[in-house]
Design a protein around this motif. Structure first.
Motif, mmCIF file in Angstrom:
data_model
loop_
_atom_site.group_PDB
_atom_site.id
_atom_site.type_symbol
_atom_site.label_atom_id
_atom_site.label_comp_id
_atom_site.label_asym_id
_atom_site.label_seq_id
_atom_site.Cartn_x
_atom_site.Cartn_y
_atom_site.Cartn_z
ATOM 1 N N LEU A 358 0.817 -1.211 0.000
ATOM 2 C CA LEU A 358 0.000 0.000 0.000
ATOM 3 C C LEU A 358 0.853 1.265 0.000
ATOM 4 C CD1 LEU A 358 -2.815 -1.071 2.464
ATOM 5 C CD2 LEU A 358 -3.096 -0.551 0.044
ATOM 6 N N LEU A 359 2.033 1.194 0.613
ATOM 7 C CA LEU A 359 2.881 2.377 0.682
ATOM 8 C C LEU A 359 3.771 2.530 -0.547
ATOM 9 C CD1 LEU A 359 3.919 2.275 4.452
ATOM 10 C CD2 LEU A 359 2.277 3.794 3.371
ATOM 11 N N THR A 360 4.295 1.430 -1.080
ATOM 12 C CA THR A 360 5.170 1.523 -2.253
ATOM 13 C C THR A 360 4.396 1.542 -3.555
ATOM 14 O OG1 THR A 360 5.425 -0.892 -2.300
ATOM 15 C CG2 THR A 360 7.039 0.385 -1.019
ATOM 16 N N ARG A 361 3.173 1.014 -3.562
ATOM 17 C CA ARG A 361 2.278 1.045 -4.706
ATOM 18 C C ARG A 361 2.914 0.496 -5.989
ATOM 19 N NH1 ARG A 361 -2.034 0.774 -2.516
ATOM 20 N NH2 ARG A 361 -3.058 1.343 -4.454
ATOM 21 N N PRO A 362 3.287 -0.792 -6.048
ATOM 22 C CA PRO A 362 3.795 -1.361 -7.299
ATOM 23 C C PRO A 362 2.715 -1.480 -8.361
ATOM 24 C CG PRO A 362 3.501 -3.086 -5.669
ATOM 25 C CD PRO A 362 3.252 -1.785 -4.964
ATOM 26 N N PHE A 363 1.461 -1.431 -7.947
ATOM 27 C CA PHE A 363 0.339 -1.433 -8.893
ATOM 28 C C PHE A 363 -0.856 -0.787 -8.215
ATOM 29 C CE2 PHE A 363 0.821 -5.721 -7.005
ATOM 30 C CZ PHE A 363 -0.233 -5.692 -6.131
ATOM 31 N N LYS A 364 -1.877 -0.477 -9.031
ATOM 32 C CA LYS A 364 -3.101 0.121 -8.510
ATOM 33 C C LYS A 364 -4.285 -0.618 -9.110
ATOM 34 C CE LYS A 364 -3.301 3.724 -12.063
ATOM 35 N NZ LYS A 364 -2.147 3.253 -12.807
ATOM 36 N N SER A 365 -5.460 -0.321 -8.626
ATOM 37 C CA SER A 365 -6.653 -0.976 -9.141
ATOM 38 C C SER A 365 -6.799 -0.710 -10.636
ATOM 39 C CB SER A 365 -7.899 -0.468 -8.399
ATOM 40 O OG SER A 365 -7.849 -0.826 -7.041
ATOM 41 N N GLY A 366 -7.065 -1.776 -11.382
ATOM 42 C CA GLY A 366 -7.209 -1.668 -12.830
ATOM 43 C C GLY A 366 -5.957 -2.009 -13.591
ATOM 44 N N LYS A 379 -5.789 -8.804 -13.603
ATOM 45 C CA LYS A 379 -6.247 -7.424 -13.461
ATOM 46 C C LYS A 379 -6.463 -7.145 -11.978
ATOM 47 C CE LYS A 379 -9.856 -4.205 -14.960
ATOM 48 N NZ LYS A 379 -11.105 -4.054 -15.746
ATOM 49 N N VAL A 380 -5.826 -6.097 -11.458
ATOM 50 C CA VAL A 380 -5.922 -5.771 -10.038
ATOM 51 C C VAL A 380 -7.307 -5.224 -9.752
ATOM 52 C CG1 VAL A 380 -4.943 -4.442 -8.143
ATOM 53 C CG2 VAL A 380 -3.464 -5.248 -9.983
ATOM 54 N N SER A 381 -7.989 -5.869 -8.810
ATOM 55 C CA SER A 381 -9.330 -5.434 -8.446
ATOM 56 C C SER A 381 -9.324 -4.565 -7.197
ATOM 57 C CB SER A 381 -10.238 -6.650 -8.233
ATOM 58 O OG SER A 381 -11.521 -6.254 -7.804
ATOM 59 N N CYS A 382 -8.645 -5.034 -6.139
ATOM 60 C CA CYS A 382 -8.647 -4.303 -4.867
ATOM 61 C C CYS A 382 -7.431 -4.713 -4.059
ATOM 62 C CB CYS A 382 -9.933 -4.582 -4.094
ATOM 63 S SG CYS A 382 -10.054 -3.686 -2.525
ATOM 64 N N VAL A 383 -6.782 -3.739 -3.417
ATOM 65 C CA VAL A 383 -5.632 -3.990 -2.562
ATOM 66 C C VAL A 383 -6.062 -3.803 -1.111
ATOM 67 C CG1 VAL A 383 -3.255 -3.374 -2.030
ATOM 68 C CG2 VAL A 383 -4.109 -3.136 -4.366
ATOM 69 N N ASN A 384 -6.074 -4.886 -0.339
ATOM 70 C CA ASN A 384 -6.446 -4.843 1.071
ATOM 71 C C ASN A 384 -5.200 -4.968 1.937
ATOM 72 O OD1 ASN A 384 -9.283 -4.767 0.476
ATOM 73 N ND2 ASN A 384 -9.151 -6.953 -0.002
ATOM 74 N N ILE A 385 -5.376 -4.818 3.244
ATOM 75 C CA ILE A 385 -4.241 -4.875 4.148
ATOM 76 C C ILE A 385 -3.696 -6.293 4.301
ATOM 77 C CG2 ILE A 385 -5.642 -5.185 6.215
ATOM 78 C CD1 ILE A 385 -2.398 -3.145 5.897
ATOM 79 N N MET A 386 -4.547 -7.310 4.130
ATOM 80 C CA MET A 386 -4.113 -8.692 4.306
ATOM 81 C C MET A 386 -3.952 -9.439 2.988
ATOM 82 S SD MET A 386 -3.747 -8.936 7.560
ATOM 83 C CE MET A 386 -3.556 -10.705 7.790
ATOM 84 N N THR A 398 -12.013 -15.028 -10.074
ATOM 85 C CA THR A 398 -11.433 -14.078 -9.116
ATOM 86 C C THR A 398 -10.386 -14.796 -8.293
ATOM 87 O OG1 THR A 398 -13.490 -12.814 -8.981
ATOM 88 C CG2 THR A 398 -11.923 -12.553 -7.173
ATOM 89 N N VAL A 399 -9.229 -14.188 -8.143
ATOM 90 C CA VAL A 399 -8.110 -14.777 -7.411
ATOM 91 C C VAL A 399 -7.784 -13.878 -6.226
ATOM 92 C CG1 VAL A 399 -5.713 -15.527 -7.515
ATOM 93 C CG2 VAL A 399 -7.194 -15.799 -9.514
ATOM 94 N N ILE A 400 -7.850 -14.446 -5.015
ATOM 95 C CA ILE A 400 -7.477 -13.717 -3.796
ATOM 96 C C ILE A 400 -6.120 -14.244 -3.352
ATOM 97 C CG2 ILE A 400 -8.088 -13.154 -1.424
ATOM 98 C CD1 ILE A 400 -11.002 -13.627 -2.177
#
Length: 532
Positions: A358-366, A379-386, A398-400
């Motif tokens: 979340l801090l270095t942001r190697p990718f973002k949603s989409g 395709k990145v859908s959502c970045v959560n803390i875990m 969908t892959v978690i």
């Protein structure tokens, strides 16, 4: 033959001699103040109130030494003259001891000063009680040896007593030059100085530090203006107590509560400033397209971390102010953290990996990415803390994925700087075709396609010969498209357009072929005879 009266005469003479010698022996063992001396190695001591320090003294028996004779042995006891808030002590073995003639003893003396002892210079007295070990008779106290003790206390008025603002003499006539009047004047002056500083200095500082954040700066300014008068009042009251000469116990109690307030106030201001920093950081990341509306976890995460750090530090400082051992607090927290770390290692690994992502942001949603060495595009859908939620490129599943798996893998971001993507099309032509014409037709097909970028923002479509194969020449066409998601479709459309253009202009696309040569001369085989 000696007369019978001779032994009796000798006995009488011996008895008289013993009676004459007895007073002399008694006088030799008589005690005197000069028998035992005391020397100190410290002329003066400086000790902070609430702490202690050591110094050494030397006790000497000045009498002569004789083997197997305890006449000059002296029993010594050390005693002290001190003040109510000062304690002087020695070890148990040094309280009472025996010194032979010409013997000395070094004694360590510990001086402890009470927390509420007033700052002053104290005269401490050390003296000895001496008795004879030979017959136990007599007791002499040697002359007291003075030791100057300077007590330093931040709770005492010191030089600030009855001085305006703790520094200037009160020039007013009686009864306005007493400690109470001076304390009131000090309180009013500190309030005036503080309010003047609040009006002039605080706005100037805020303009410097939050010049680009007017809304946040106005909120911070409003909060500070509400709190500063109370802070000034507390500081002025504390200073007035010292000018008035209040007891150390009262000053300590007031300062402890004031310090708690100062710490809470400092934590509140630090939180306000930290929020400005968080909002600035998130805004900068958004401007650089490092976050979007779907990535809402980063701001709550930064808020949580800041709140946790500020709260822990504030509580630790408050506990230290109230007398708790900060070292013990840190050690206990470290042991507890170690236990938690060992018990929930995998969970913490995921948590901190999520923080890193979340801090270095190697990718973002989409974004379209490749994780690890696999060829699958996600395709990145959502970045959560875990964990991070992905969708495969064709949105069939969908892959978690746990964040520790993501952060420890090689990440290839196909659309990190945007959706513009470079596509490649390979076409083979026959060896007898015109290569330059084929390259021109391929470039024209790309330039005519509406989704191929030709505005000069990126490299224009181009071709080159890449290989000479068994039955053809390989030519590669490269160009940029606006959207990676359309790259496959655009590539197919370009191949179709090139095929039609080649066919129209006589450019052949060969297929694998083999030339077979047959010998039809009809000669006889000598091994098989005529006709085979």
């Amino acid at each position: 033959m000696r007369p019978a009266s001779a032994p009796a005469l000798l006995s009488v003479i011996l008895a008289i001699a013993v009676l004459l010698m007895l007073p002399m022996a008694t006088s030799c063992s008589a005690l005197a103040a000069e028998d035992v001396g005391l020397r100190t190695h410290e002329g003066s001591l400086k000790i902070n109130a609430g702490s202690s320090d050591d110094f050494r003294i030397e006790v000497v028996n000045y009498l002569g030494y004789a083997a197997n004779d305890i006449t000059n042995y002296r029993m010594v006891s050390i005693e002290f003259v001190t003040e109510p808030d000062i304690t002087i002590s020695v070890s148990e073995s040094d309280k009472d001891f025996v010194l032979k003639g010409q013997e000395y003893r070094l004694v360590t003396v510990t001086v402890s000063v009470d927390r509420y002892a007033a700052a002053n210079t104290y005269n401490l007295g050390i003296f000895l009680r001496v008795s004879s070990l030979h017959d136990g008779s007599g007791e002499v106290s040697t002359v007291s040896v003075p030791v100057n003790l300077v007590v330093l206390s931040p709770l005492s008025s010191g030089d600030a007593y009855n001085k305006i603002m703790g520094a200037f003499d009160n020039p007013l006539p009686e009864p306005f030059n007493g400690p109470l009047a001076t304390a009131v004047i000090t309180f009013l002056l500190w309030m005036a100085v503080g309010l003047l500083a609040m009006i002039i200095i605080i706005p100037a500082l805020l303009r410097i530090f939050v010049r680009n954040h007017k809304v946040e700066g106005d909120k911070l300014k409003s909060g500070i203006i509400k709190l500063v008068p109370l802070v000034l009042m507390l500081f002025a009251f504390d200073s007035s107590l010292r000018v008035f000469g209040a007891a150390e116990e009262i000053v300590d109690l007031v300062e402890n509560w004031f310090n708690v307030f100062y710490i809470v106030l400092g934590a509140a201001i630090a939180w306000k400033i930290y929020l400005i920093f968080v909002q600035y950081t998130v805004a900068k990341l958004s401007k650089n397209r490092r976050v979007d509306q779907k990535d809402v976890d980063i701001e709550p995460l930064l808020r949580l971390l800041g709140k946790l750090v500020i709260s822990v530090v504030s509580v630790a400082v408050i506990m230290s102010t109230w007398g708790f051992s900060l070292t013990a607090i840190i050690t206990g927290a470290g042991i507890a953290s170690l236990g938690i770390t060992l018990g929930a290692q995998n969970v913490l690994n995921q948590f901190f990996s999520g923080m890193v992502i979340l801090l270095t942001r190697p990718f973002k949603s989409g974004d379209l990415v490749k994780i690890g060495t696999g060829a699958t595009i996600y395709k990145v859908s959502c970045v959560n803390i875990m964990n991070t939620v992905f969708e495969n490129w064709d949105n069939k599943e969908t892959v978690i994925m746990p964040n520790n798996t993501v952060s420890s893998s090689t990440i290839v971001n196909l659309t990190g700087d945007g959706l513009i993507y470079k596509i490649t099309v390979f076409i083979n032509i026959a060896y007898d075709n015109d290569v330059d014409l084929a390259k021109k037709l391929m470039e024209d097909a790309a330039k005519e396609h509406p989704n191929v970028i030709t505005n000069g923002s990126v490299d224009l479509p181009s071709t080159r010969v890449t290989a000479f194969l068994d039955s053809c020449v390989e030519i590669r066409l490269t160009g940029y498209v606006y959207d990676f998601n359309d790259s496959g479709k655009i590539g197919g459309e370009l191949r179709e357009a090139i095929f039609k253009s080649f066919k129209k202009n006589g450019i052949n696309i060969p297929f694998p072929q083999m030339d077979v040569h047959l010998d039809m001369t009809g000669e006889e085989d000598p091994r098989k005879g005529r006709g085979g």
